[in-house]
Design a protein around this motif. Structure first.
Motif, short mmCIF file in Angstrom:
data_model
loop_
_atom_site.label_atom_id
_atom_site.label_comp_id
_atom_site.label_asym_id
_atom_site.label_seq_id
_atom_site.Cartn_x
_atom_site.Cartn_y
_atom_site.Cartn_z
N THR A 82 -10.17 59.53 -43.43
CA THR A 82 -9.56 60.85 -43.64
C THR A 82 -9.79 61.80 -42.47
O THR A 82 -9.04 62.73 -42.29
CB THR A 82 -10.13 61.50 -44.91
N GLU A 83 -10.81 61.54 -41.66
CA GLU A 83 -11.11 62.42 -40.55
C GLU A 83 -10.53 61.95 -39.22
O GLU A 83 -10.73 62.59 -38.21
CB GLU A 83 -12.63 62.56 -40.39
N ARG A 84 -9.89 60.84 -39.20
CA ARG A 84 -9.36 60.33 -37.94
C ARG A 84 -8.27 61.24 -37.40
O ARG A 84 -7.46 61.78 -38.14
CB ARG A 84 -8.83 58.91 -38.11
N HIS A 85 -8.27 61.37 -36.12
CA HIS A 85 -7.33 62.26 -35.46
C HIS A 85 -5.95 61.63 -35.41
O HIS A 85 -5.78 60.48 -35.04
CB HIS A 85 -7.81 62.55 -34.04
N ARG A 86 -4.97 62.40 -35.79
CA ARG A 86 -3.59 61.96 -35.69
C ARG A 86 -2.94 62.67 -34.53
O ARG A 86 -3.14 63.86 -34.34
CB ARG A 86 -2.83 62.30 -36.97
N PRO A 87 -2.19 61.96 -33.73
CA PRO A 87 -1.54 62.62 -32.60
C PRO A 87 -0.55 63.68 -33.07
O PRO A 87 0.12 63.52 -34.09
CB PRO A 87 -0.85 61.49 -31.85
N ALA A 88 -0.48 64.75 -32.32
CA ALA A 88 0.45 65.83 -32.67
C ALA A 88 1.87 65.39 -32.42
O ALA A 88 2.14 64.60 -31.49
CB ALA A 88 0.14 67.06 -31.82
N PRO A 89 2.82 65.85 -33.23
CA PRO A 89 4.22 65.46 -32.99
C PRO A 89 4.71 66.06 -31.67
O PRO A 89 4.32 67.15 -31.27
CB PRO A 89 4.95 66.05 -34.18
N ARG A 90 5.55 65.29 -31.01
CA ARG A 90 6.08 65.76 -29.73
C ARG A 90 7.20 66.75 -29.97
O ARG A 90 8.04 66.56 -30.86
CB ARG A 90 6.63 64.58 -28.94
N PRO A 91 7.26 67.81 -29.16
CA PRO A 91 8.36 68.77 -29.32
C PRO A 91 9.68 68.14 -28.87
O PRO A 91 9.74 67.36 -27.93
CB PRO A 91 7.98 69.93 -28.43
N ALA A 92 10.74 68.50 -29.55
CA ALA A 92 12.04 67.91 -29.26
C ALA A 92 12.72 68.60 -28.09
O ALA A 92 12.45 69.64 -27.64
CB ALA A 92 12.95 68.00 -30.47
#
Length: 92
Positions: A82-92
């Motif tokens: 649950t604490e693992r970092h998820r990459p931020a979505p890239r801006p379009a």
């Protein structure tokens, strides 16, 4: 010299055993890896401490070997999913 080496290895094995038993299942390192890493780290830490401080300070050397074993075992501890970092979505 021999009994110091045995004491360092046993102390590292005790730290590794405690790490595999006291941590929760999701954070626990792999048992065989921990049971090998603990004594090896304690032997390395104890021999470095013995070289730097000398053999007259055995309790200090033993404490330092336990600290090195605990520090290297802490590297093996896993983060919960649950604490693992998820990459931020890239801006379009």
């Amino acid at each position: 010299m021999l009994w110091e080496t045995i004491a360092f290895a046993v102390a590292g094995l005790a730290v590794a055993y405690a790490a595999t038993r006291l941590l929760s299942q999701s954070r626990r390192p792999a048992t065989p890896l921990a049971l090998v890493t603990g004594p090896v780290a304690a032997l390395v830490g104890g021999s470095i401490a013995r070289t730097v401080l000398g053999s007259a300070l055995f309790p200090v050397n033993l404490g330092l070997s336990v600290a090195v074993a605990a520090a290297l075992l802490s590297v093996l501890i896993r983060r919960p999913r649950t604490e693992r970092h998820r990459p931020a979505p890239r801006p379009a």
